[in-house]
Design a protein around this motif. Structure first.
Motif, PDB file in Angstrom:
ATOM      1  N   THR A  18       0.851  -1.187   0.000  1.00 49.83           N
ATOM      2  CA  THR A  18       0.000   0.000   0.000  1.00 49.83           C
ATOM      3  C   THR A  18       0.890   1.241   0.000  1.00 49.83           C
ATOM      4  OG1 THR A  18      -0.024   0.165   2.409  1.00 49.83           O
ATOM      5  CG2 THR A  18      -1.722  -1.252   1.378  1.00 49.83           C
ATOM      6  N   ALA A  19       0.255   2.394  -0.136  1.00 45.31           N
ATOM      7  CA  ALA A  19       0.998   3.650  -0.066  1.00 45.31           C
ATOM      8  C   ALA A  19       1.685   3.774   1.286  1.00 45.31           C
ATOM      9  CB  ALA A  19       0.058   4.826  -0.318  1.00 45.31           C
ATOM     10  N   ARG A  20       1.020   3.335   2.351  1.00 47.78           N
ATOM     11  CA  ARG A  20       1.606   3.394   3.703  1.00 47.78           C
ATOM     12  C   ARG A  20       2.826   2.472   3.789  1.00 47.78           C
ATOM     13  NH1 ARG A  20       3.632   5.575   7.737  1.00 47.78           N
ATOM     14  NH2 ARG A  20       3.400   4.588   9.744  1.00 47.78           N
ATOM     15  N   ASP A  21       2.732   1.263   3.238  1.00 45.47           N
ATOM     16  CA  ASP A  21       3.880   0.343   3.220  1.00 45.47           C
ATOM     17  C   ASP A  21       5.065   0.989   2.505  1.00 45.47           C
ATOM     18  OD1 ASP A  21       2.310  -1.708   4.388  1.00 45.47           O
ATOM     19  OD2 ASP A  21       1.761  -2.532   2.430  1.00 45.47           O
ATOM     20  N   TYR A  22       4.767   1.642   1.381  1.00 44.87           N
ATOM     21  CA  TYR A  22       5.826   2.257   0.579  1.00 44.87           C
ATOM     22  C   TYR A  22       6.542   3.339   1.375  1.00 44.87           C
ATOM     23  CZ  TYR A  22       8.217   4.445  -3.352  1.00 44.87           C
ATOM     24  OH  TYR A  22       9.178   4.957  -4.189  1.00 44.87           O
ATOM     25  N   GLU A  23       5.781   4.128   2.131  1.00 49.17           N
ATOM     26  CA  GLU A  23       6.379   5.200   2.934  1.00 49.17           C
ATOM     27  C   GLU A  23       7.345   4.656   3.972  1.00 49.17           C
ATOM     28  OE1 GLU A  23       5.929   8.275   2.005  1.00 49.17           O
ATOM     29  OE2 GLU A  23       4.409   7.697   0.565  1.00 49.17           O
ATOM     30  N   LEU A  24       7.177   3.402   4.384  1.00 57.74           N
ATOM     31  CA  LEU A  24       8.042   2.807   5.403  1.00 57.74           C
ATOM     32  C   LEU A  24       9.310   2.183   4.838  1.00 57.74           C
ATOM     33  CD1 LEU A  24       5.338   1.111   7.656  1.00 57.74           C
ATOM     34  CD2 LEU A  24       6.615   3.213   8.127  1.00 57.74           C
ATOM     35  N   ASP A  83      -3.082   6.036  -5.793  1.00 62.76           N
ATOM     36  CA  ASP A  83      -2.818   5.652  -4.404  1.00 62.76           C
ATOM     37  C   ASP A  83      -3.376   4.277  -4.081  1.00 62.76           C
ATOM     38  OD1 ASP A  83      -1.393   7.928  -3.528  1.00 62.76           O
ATOM     39  OD2 ASP A  83      -3.250   9.050  -3.328  1.00 62.76           O
ATOM     40  N   LYS A 104       3.999  15.188  -2.628  1.00 66.13           N
ATOM     41  CA  LYS A 104       4.052  14.053  -3.548  1.00 66.13           C
ATOM     42  C   LYS A 104       3.770  14.553  -4.963  1.00 66.13           C
ATOM     43  CE  LYS A 104       2.784  10.385  -0.356  1.00 66.13           C
ATOM     44  NZ  LYS A 104       3.225  11.163   0.781  1.00 66.13           N
TER      45      LYS A 104
END
Length: 195
Positions: A18-24, A83, A104
């Motif tokens: 997910t977008a959240r996973d990518y940010e990590l 997203d 972004k």
């Protein structure tokens, strides 16, 4: 490494991120991948010619920017297509509407993207997959750079313009790249490749 990512980050990457996973994910890892419908796609290493052409095209586009509208030129940055599911590509060169540095970059902000074909690895991706994705995302201009077979220069640059949701080939540049919009450029291929 991005804060919040575990030290063994590669073990927790799910099959579809997910977008959240990518940010990590660590920033240096993110520079080596693209994401298509939530699936990580590893980018191949590029040649010196590829990198030189990207830099020189970006420099020429930077020099051709007009004061209005405000446009920026970057090499190898994330362009977010969607997203959910997460899809992002890293064009070799991107011209986009001015944004804050921490914002972004979405495809809707991009006005021109450039991909430089690596014959062994990216021909289909650049000429079919990315062309379809960039058109669907509404990016107005797409340039595809084809190096010579010997890998010592540029053979051809295809210029596509968006119309009715599809790219249409409007010019085959054979010795020089000339554009009037969205950024002015007039450069001989030799200027974009010479060491």
């Amino acid at each position: 490494m991005t804060s919040g990512a575990p030290s063994d980050w590669y073990r927790w990457i799910p099959a579809q991120i997910t977008a959240r996973d990518y940010e990590l994910l660590p920033e240096d890892f993110c520079r080596t991948i693209e994401v298509v419908d939530g699936h990580i796609v590893k980018c191949e290493s590029t040649s010196r010619l590829h990198d030189r052409v990207a830099r020189r095209v970006a420099t020429q586009l930077e020099a051709g920017r007009k004061p209005e509208p405000c446009l920026m030129v970057e090499t190898d940055v994330d362009v977010r297509i969607s997203d959910v599911p997460l899809s992002l590509r890293r064009p070799d060169v991107t011209v986009y509407r001015c944004l804050d540095d921490d914002a972004k970059l979405y495809a809707g902000d991009a006005v021109l993207v450039v991909e430089i074909v690596s014959p062994d690895s990216s021909f289909h991706t650049d000429t079919v997959e990315k062309k379809a994705a960039y058109a669907a995302a509404g990016i107005p201009v797409y340039l595809i750079v084809f190096p010579t077979e010997a890998g010592d220069g540029i053979e051809l640059i295809e210029e596509y313009r968006l119309s009715e949701g599809r790219y249409h080939l409007v010019c085959l540049h054979t010795r020089r790249l000339t554009l009037d919009s969205p950024v002015a450029i007039d450069a001989m291929f030799s200027e974009l490749t010479s060491g």
